[in-house]
Scaffold this motif. Structure first.
Motif, short mmCIF file in Angstrom:
data_model
loop_
_atom_site.label_atom_id
_atom_site.label_comp_id
_atom_site.label_asym_id
_atom_site.label_seq_id
_atom_site.Cartn_x
_atom_site.Cartn_y
_atom_site.Cartn_z
N PRO A 62 -31.86 22.91 18.97
CA PRO A 62 -32.14 22.73 20.40
C PRO A 62 -31.35 23.71 21.26
O PRO A 62 -31.86 24.21 22.27
CB PRO A 62 -31.72 21.29 20.68
N LEU B 282 -31.86 27.01 32.40
CA LEU B 282 -31.28 25.98 31.55
C LEU B 282 -30.17 26.58 30.69
O LEU B 282 -29.28 25.87 30.23
CB LEU B 282 -32.36 25.36 30.66
N ASP B 283 -30.19 27.89 30.53
CA ASP B 283 -29.19 28.55 29.71
C ASP B 283 -27.84 28.67 30.39
O ASP B 283 -26.90 29.20 29.82
CB ASP B 283 -29.69 29.93 29.27
N THR C 201 -33.40 26.08 23.75
CA THR C 201 -33.24 25.90 25.20
C THR C 201 -32.56 27.09 25.86
O THR C 201 -32.68 27.26 27.07
CB THR C 201 -32.46 24.61 25.53
N ILE D 76 -34.94 29.26 27.83
CA ILE D 76 -35.55 28.76 29.06
C ILE D 76 -34.69 29.20 30.24
O ILE D 76 -33.50 28.88 30.29
CB ILE D 76 -35.67 27.22 29.03
#
Length: 102
Positions: free
Chosen positions: A61, A71-72, A65, A68
């Protein structure tokens, strides 16, 4: 149960995860070029952590992620190492006990 890790491997995994998270936040804020550099850094980080700690589901995950945008900015590699190494230090493993002698 996963095998215990040496203190050296645990320390190296933590250093890699924290350093990558600290580098990625300012680098990826620079735009498209920063995102490309960050994506390459994620691939390298995944390989290095896998070599140090071994396969763990927590890395997948974090790896996905990180691709994205926005979100990083969360320290996901550090969180993944926390989950993957929890209770795996050599000191946390109980010593084998011998049966009593009659």
């Amino acid at each position: 149960m996963p095998l215990p890790l040496s203190k050296r491997r645990l320390r190296a995994a933590w250093i890699v995860a924290v350093a990558v998270d600290a580098i990625q936040i300012p680098v990826e804020a620079t735009g498209l070029l920063g995102w490309i550099v960050g994506a390459g850094l994620d691939v390298v980080t995944m390989a290095v952590l896998w070599a140090l700690v071994g396969f763990h589901w927590a890395f997948l995950p974090s790896f996905l992620t990180e691709w994205i945008p926005y979100l990083d900015y969360a320290p996901l590699w550090t969180l993944a190492v926390l989950i993957a190494t929890r209770g795996r230090g050599q000191d946390s493993m109980p010593a084998p006990t011998l049966p009593p002698h009659p």
